[in-house]
Design an enzyme around this catalytic site. Structure first.
Site, short mmCIF file in Angstrom:
data_model
loop_
_atom_site.label_atom_id
_atom_site.label_comp_id
_atom_site.label_asym_id
_atom_site.label_seq_id
_atom_site.Cartn_x
_atom_site.Cartn_y
_atom_site.Cartn_z
N HIS A 319 39.37 74.40 -25.33
CA HIS A 319 40.43 73.33 -25.32
C HIS A 319 39.97 72.24 -26.37
O HIS A 319 38.78 72.45 -26.86
CB HIS A 319 40.31 72.48 -23.92
CG HIS A 319 39.11 72.12 -23.46
ND1 HIS A 319 38.32 70.72 -23.86
CD2 HIS A 319 38.03 72.43 -22.61
CE1 HIS A 319 37.54 70.63 -23.44
NE2 HIS A 319 37.16 71.74 -22.43
N CYS A 337 32.54 75.01 -21.53
CA CYS A 337 33.90 75.07 -22.30
C CYS A 337 33.60 75.26 -23.71
O CYS A 337 32.50 74.94 -24.27
CB CYS A 337 34.86 74.05 -21.93
SG CYS A 337 35.17 73.94 -20.25
#
Length: 389
Positions: A319, A337
């Site tokens: 992301h 992430c």
């Protein structure tokens, strides 16, 4: 000498047959053999057999359900349940058999009617009845991918059950996967409520896949039976593989063998195992233009991140994180992430497919194979060992 021994019985048989023919010829001269005195040996009358047998109990609704006539043809055959509803069936062209062409219901009484008519017009009734099995539970299942989806080359076929399956082998024997291109693959039970099929290697691009899971009527064990048959037809899209290189702070995208993007990235903090981005082959599970992220343990709740591509149920996403822009491409400072700039995250998001593989390397630690989707965290040998057959 061996040849002589093998011929001797044949010679004796000729003599016996000749004697029998002489006896038969004498009887024929005066009419039908045995026509005077004793029982008449003429044609037997019509008769009928049913399957399952009359009075049977606990019949599986997908067992063969049929009637067979002897010395005659079936007429007006009907099989009805307690409500008078007739079961669809098919009569053979020669009238010798009738068989049900639809599955029966669970815990239902069925009754036969009809007749078989002989060549002389004499008849025999088709009658009797049986009762189908009464499950303790009827278990629902789902299949993914569903019809008409286009998915990535690492997408497994997944069948999930609402209740645990004990008789895994019976379920697995019923499952069938057909492909438009030659693909080696296998089923594996990831737990008592999920069986997945994956190829040995990534799917060939643009393969058409058909899944047939005739689960209705299958005994799952423990009194549970399948609720319904499942099917799915879907297609594998282009080949796209993400190369997530933790030690190089880069994320490369390889499509159909050619690199189409090479993004700077920031991965999880190596100092904390809970936050580190672990090695392994992940699978794109979902895509959301905006994802709300929470991890109170590490001080954040209701944080909005854009262009979020989920790759693990452990919490890993690809992301944008403009708040971490200073470290993107140079240091690994995320909470596990893959952080990209907004522009790069959007570009990747728009080209990603559910089922694309994401190969994470260079972190020094392995992701344990327990967080969905972990199908590709297992070696092919480990995968095959999870088969019930």
């Amino acid at each position: 000498m061996n040849g002589s021994l093998m011929r001797s019985p044949g010679g004796a048989l000729v003599v016996v047959l000749a004697a029998l023919l002489l006896v038969s010829g004498c009887a024929g001269a005066s009419g039908r053999a045995g026509s005077t005195g004793g029982d008449d040996s003429g044609d037997a009358g019509p008769s009928v057999s049913v399957e399952p047998g009359s009075g049977a109990n606990g019949v599986n609704p997908k067992d063969p359900i049929k009637v067979a006539a002897e010395n005659g043809k079936l007429r007006d055959v009907s099989l009805v349940n307690g409500d008078g509803e007739q079961v669809e069936g098919e009569l053979a062209e020669d009238g010798s058999t009738w068989k049900a062409t639809e599955p029966l219901g669970y815990d239902t009484e069925y009754e036969w009617s009809g007749k078989v008519v002989g060549s002389e017009g004499d008849t025999a009734p088709v009658r009797g009845g049986f009762h189908t099995v009464s499950p303790r539970s009827v278990v629902r299942a789902t299949v993914n991918p569903i019809d008409d989806k286009t998915v990535g080359v690492a997408m497994p076929i997944s069948i999930k059950f609402d209740s645990p399956v004990r008789n895994k082998a019976a379920v697995q024997r019923a499952l069938d996967v057909r492909t438009s291109k030659s693909v080696e693959g296998a089923w594996a039970w990831l737990n008592d409520k999920q069986v997945d099929w994956r190829p040995k290697e990534y799917w060939p691009a643009h393969t058409r896949v058909s899944v047939d899971a005739p689960l209705y009527g299958i005994d799952y064990g423990g009194g549970g039976y399948g609720k319904a048959d499942l099917t799915s037809e879907f297609e594998i899209g282009r080949s796209q593989v993400v190369k997530a290189e933790v030690d190089k702070h880069r994320m490369r995208v390889v499509r159909d063998g050619a690199e189409i993007a090479n993004y700077p990235a920031s991965y999880g903090k190596p100092s904390n195992p809970d936050l580190h981005t672990h090695e392994g082959t992940y699978t794109v599970m979902a895509k959301h233009p905006v994802e709300i992220m929470d991890n109170p343990k590490y001080g954040y709740t209701d944080v909005e991140k854009k262009w979020a591509v989920r790759i693990s149920n452990h919490g890993e996403f690809i992301h944008e994180n403009e708040n971490n822009r200073a470290n993107i491409g140079s240091r690994n400072t995320s909470h596990g992430c893959v952080n990209l700039t907004n522009a790069d995250a959007k570009e990747y998001f728009q080209g990603a497919l559910i089922g694309d593989p994401v190969e994470v390397t260079g972190s020094g630690t392995r992701m344990p194979p327990k967080y969905a989707v972990y199908d590709w965290m297992l070696s092919w040998q480990q995968w095959k060992q999870k088969s019930a057959l």
